[in-house]
Write an enzyme that holds these catalytic residues in place. Sequence first.
Site, PDB file in Angstrom:
ATOM      1  N   THR A  48       0.862  -1.180   0.000  1.00 53.12           N
ATOM      2  CA  THR A  48       0.000   0.000   0.000  1.00 53.12           C
ATOM      3  C   THR A  48       0.898   1.229   0.000  1.00 53.12           C
ATOM      4  OG1 THR A  48      -1.777  -1.137   1.190  1.00 53.12           O
ATOM      5  CG2 THR A  48      -1.792   1.266   1.233  1.00 53.12           C
ATOM      6  N   LYS A  81      -7.503   1.139  -2.865  1.00 46.66           N
ATOM      7  CA  LYS A  81      -7.099   0.753  -1.508  1.00 46.66           C
ATOM      8  C   LYS A  81      -7.318   1.909  -0.539  1.00 46.66           C
ATOM      9  CE  LYS A  81      -5.378  -1.599   1.893  1.00 46.66           C
ATOM     10  NZ  LYS A  81      -4.059  -2.257   1.919  1.00 46.66           N
ATOM     11  N   LYS A  98       0.053   5.243   8.487  1.00 43.91           N
ATOM     12  CA  LYS A  98       0.776   5.446   7.228  1.00 43.91           C
ATOM     13  C   LYS A  98      -0.205   5.487   6.062  1.00 43.91           C
ATOM     14  CE  LYS A  98       2.180   2.169   4.805  1.00 43.91           C
ATOM     15  NZ  LYS A  98       1.721   1.409   3.594  1.00 43.91           N
TER      16      LYS A  98
END
Length: 288
Positions: free
Chosen positions: A97, A172, A240
């Site tokens: 990701t 995502k 993150k």
Amino acid sequence: MTKVAFLGLGVMGYPMAGHLVSKGHDVRVYNRTIAKAEAWVAQHGGNFGATPREAAEGADFIMACVGNDDDLRTVCLGDDGAFAGMKSGSIFVDHTTVSAQVTRELSAVAAAQGKGFVDAPVSGGQAGAVNGVLSVMCGGTEADYARAEPIIAAYARVCRRLGDSGAGQLAKMMNQICIAGLVQGLAEALAFGQKAGLDGAAVVEVISQGAAGSWQMANRHKTMLAGDFDFGFAVDWMRKDLKICLETADEIGASLPVTALVDQFYKDVQQMGGGRNDTSSLIRRLVK
């Protein structure tokens, strides 16, 4: 038998690479910590490369699942990077990701070298990786995706191409935005129930069958009530991801007020020492 390299043997990559072996592929792995690569080879066979380049040499597909934008650049670029070892016509499949920006950057570099690139971030957590039932969101050319999809199928329950390079990463981000709001809502409901003197598990048994039901509710309510937060995807990693979501929202002019608020709640959990707790630990803020 297809020759595949897998770069990154964390809680997700380790079992994902194992599924490739179980499907009959010839797999060479790489991990920054060589001991982890040695352990994987001892368990699954195959072999490992000392560098991403060495792992990628001769492979038809190079899969990666590392930490962040900088980690991805490191395993791709430079004299020891995977791109230096990839043969013409091979395809790099990135399960990390990361930002859509780094995805498009690396995709362009790969294309200039006659190599394919598919961004393919995953959802389903450690359990999904172990059981081979991940949801995979992909971006890239139709041709690259068509070749990569049968390899990804080794550990996917569903896999879709959603557009050109970067589309998988944008999808995502949508996934993480949804999760942030859902987990916060569930945490608030369970904490409310405790304050009200209700049996949270009994209430969830009822409301999970109605409009409030979700995967998070079905799979995390009992552990949240028990204060058990050791289920894979850590708060540090979620922050993150949410940082990427918020920065991208600024770039495209999208509004993410709930996501921004939940990101700060996760910061609170970090300050409570819960950076390695899984994402359901949001309830810790509410039941102190």
